[in-house]
Enzyme design. Structure first.
Site, PDB file in Angstrom:
ATOM      1  N   THR A  73      26.817  22.858 -13.352  1.00 18.84           N
ATOM      2  CA  THR A  73      27.751  23.271 -12.311  1.00 18.84           C
ATOM      3  C   THR A  73      29.080  22.582 -12.599  1.00 18.84           C
ATOM      4  O   THR A  73      29.116  21.399 -12.925  1.00 18.84           O
ATOM      5  CB  THR A  73      27.242  22.858 -10.917  1.00 18.84           C
ATOM      6  OG1 THR A  73      26.010  23.514 -10.645  1.00 18.84           O
ATOM      7  CG2 THR A  73      28.246  23.213  -9.835  1.00 18.84           C
ATOM      8  N   ILE A 100      26.986  16.539  -8.744  1.00 22.11           N
ATOM      9  CA  ILE A 100      26.818  17.977  -8.938  1.00 22.11           C
ATOM     10  C   ILE A 100      26.029  18.162 -10.224  1.00 22.11           C
ATOM     11  O   ILE A 100      26.042  17.298 -11.106  1.00 22.11           O
ATOM     12  CB  ILE A 100      28.166  18.746  -8.983  1.00 22.11           C
ATOM     13  CG1 ILE A 100      29.105  18.176 -10.037  1.00 22.11           C
ATOM     14  CG2 ILE A 100      28.827  18.741  -7.632  1.00 22.11           C
ATOM     15  CD1 ILE A 100      30.421  18.937 -10.141  1.00 22.11           C
ATOM     16  N   ASP A 101      25.313  19.264 -10.320  1.00 18.46           N
ATOM     17  CA  ASP A 101      24.409  19.479 -11.441  1.00 18.46           C
ATOM     18  C   ASP A 101      25.158  19.560 -12.768  1.00 18.46           C
ATOM     19  O   ASP A 101      26.344  19.895 -12.812  1.00 18.46           O
ATOM     20  CB  ASP A 101      23.623  20.779 -11.238  1.00 18.46           C
ATOM     21  CG  ASP A 101      22.801  20.766  -9.961  1.00 18.46           C
ATOM     22  OD1 ASP A 101      22.372  19.668  -9.559  1.00 18.46           O
ATOM     23  OD2 ASP A 101      22.592  21.850  -9.382  1.00 18.46           O
ATOM     24  N   ARG A 102      24.437  19.291 -13.848  1.00 17.80           N
ATOM     25  CA  ARG A 102      25.028  19.313 -15.189  1.00 17.80           C
ATOM     26  C   ARG A 102      25.736  20.640 -15.478  1.00 17.80           C
ATOM     27  O   ARG A 102      26.860  20.659 -15.974  1.00 17.80           O
ATOM     28  CB  ARG A 102      23.938  19.082 -16.236  1.00 17.80           C
ATOM     29  CG  ARG A 102      24.449  19.150 -17.675  1.00 17.80           C
ATOM     30  CD  ARG A 102      23.332  18.983 -18.675  1.00 17.80           C
ATOM     31  NE  ARG A 102      22.387  20.097 -18.597  1.00 17.80           N
ATOM     32  CZ  ARG A 102      21.292  20.193 -19.345  1.00 17.80           C
ATOM     33  NH1 ARG A 102      20.998  19.238 -20.215  1.00 17.80           N
ATOM     34  NH2 ARG A 102      20.478  21.232 -19.224  1.00 17.80           N
ATOM     35  N   ARG A 124      21.611  26.528  -4.968  1.00 12.53           N
ATOM     36  CA  ARG A 124      20.766  27.300  -5.874  1.00 12.53           C
ATOM     37  C   ARG A 124      19.432  27.661  -5.227  1.00 12.53           C
ATOM     38  O   ARG A 124      18.953  28.792  -5.337  1.00 12.53           O
ATOM     39  CB  ARG A 124      20.545  26.500  -7.163  1.00 12.53           C
ATOM     40  CG  ARG A 124      21.841  26.222  -7.914  1.00 12.53           C
ATOM     41  CD  ARG A 124      21.695  25.108  -8.926  1.00 12.53           C
ATOM     42  NE  ARG A 124      20.738  25.462  -9.976  1.00 12.53           N
ATOM     43  CZ  ARG A 124      20.290  24.591 -10.863  1.00 12.53           C
ATOM     44  NH1 ARG A 124      20.700  23.320 -10.841  1.00 12.53           N
ATOM     45  NH2 ARG A 124      19.434  24.981 -11.793  1.00 12.53           N
TER      46      ARG A 124
END
Length: 306
Positions: free
Chosen positions: A139, A135-137, A236
């Site tokens: 998020t 998962i993104d930084r 996103r």
């Protein structure tokens, strides 16, 4: 490693051509190769702004990657579940999942190495031990890691056949017309900005996101999103493509003014459901909404009374 590339369409800058032709090569990395004299045309070093011609043969000498040592770090983890096969962590905003350029340490992997010792699968190599998905930084929320190769393979298969269920919550900009829906649009790397993804109907990978409205506010909407596939930045990109970017998203134009509690996008991996690789039982885990998210919802609620 020496790579030879043939230019099919002329007119591109050398750095742009390299970043589009070599997988996972950023524009800045391409420029460093050019500045180092590692990219040749007819035996002559190219500059980053040189224009290429159709039929040009480009030789690229890619230096061997520097050896890296990923060290365990005593970083606190919010462990939601753990046994001998898997560990599920509630990742905070701002933590990168695995070491990468610009983020050599302080990552989830560094923390897992300290917490789990040698009990992490090695399928994804030294940089990503145990990591099944990311998962993104910026998020927050649930991420599962495998503690042995058997568990890793079983979880990877569930990702592939979409039986590993991932549900997110987000606050988005604007109001969706319907109360629920599905976005089915292919996603690929952005053609000019390697840090972004984009809808691409020609070269994109299949991507499906299901969404449901949880609550509407003036100018914003609280939504639940379920991933059917798991492409980079999928939620996103899909929501931004509908004209409703995730609030606070600095990459896809999610305005953040008036929401000082947001360090990044208001997106949280809320629920995770998977079949346990050893017992065969389905497990469903949940991470509560973090403080930044509840503060954002409270601010949205105050807008209703204005």
């Amino acid at each position: 490693m020496l790579v030879t590339l043939t230019v099919e369409t002329g007119g591109q800058r050398a750095d742009q051509f390299l970043s589009q032709s070599l997988n996972n090569l950023t524009r800045s990395a391409a420029q460093k190769l050019l500045e180092g004299g590692h990219v040749l045309r007819a035996g002559k070093a190219l500059k980053k702004n040189d224009r290429l011609n159709p039929g040009d043969e480009i030789s690229v000498l890619i230096p061997d990657p520097a050896e890296v040592e990923i060290l365990p770090q005593d970083i606190p983890l919010d462990v939601i579940y753990e046994d001998e096969d898997v560990i599920v962590v509630n990742k905070p905003v701002g933590m990168v999942v695995h070491p990468a350029p610009g983020h050599p340490d302080g990552t989830l992997v560094n923390a897992l190495l300290h917490h789990c010792g040698d009990s992490l699968s090695g399928i994804n190599g030294e940089l990503r031990p145990g990591i099944v998905h990311r998962i993104d930084r910026d998020t927050s929320g649930l991420i599962i890691a495998a503690k042995n190769d058997t568990a890793h393979l079983a979880l990877a298969e569930q990702l592939q056949d979409h039986s590993l269920y991932r549900e997110y919550e987000a606050v988005i900009v604007g109001g969706l017309k319907d109360d629920q829906g599905t976005v089915d649009l292919p996603i690929a790397r952005h053609p000019t900005d390697r840090k972004k993804m984009a809808i691409n109907h020609y070269n994109g990978r299949h991507a499906v996101t299901h969404w449901t409205v949880l609550r509407r506010y003036p100018g914003y909407t609280h939504v639940q999103c379920r991933l059917e596939t798991g492409r980079t930045h999928q939620i996103r990109v899909h929501l931004a493509a509908q004209g409703h970017p995730v609030l606070g998203d600095p990459v896809y134009n999610g305005v953040r003014k008036g929401f000082p509690e947001l360090a990044g996008q208001c997106l949280h991996a809320r629920r995770l459901s998977f079949v346990h690789p050893r017992t065969g039982e389905r497990m469903t885990l949940e991470a509560p909404l973090p403080d930044y998210f509840t503060a954002t919802l409270a601010r949205c609620q105050r807008l209703e009374g204005q």
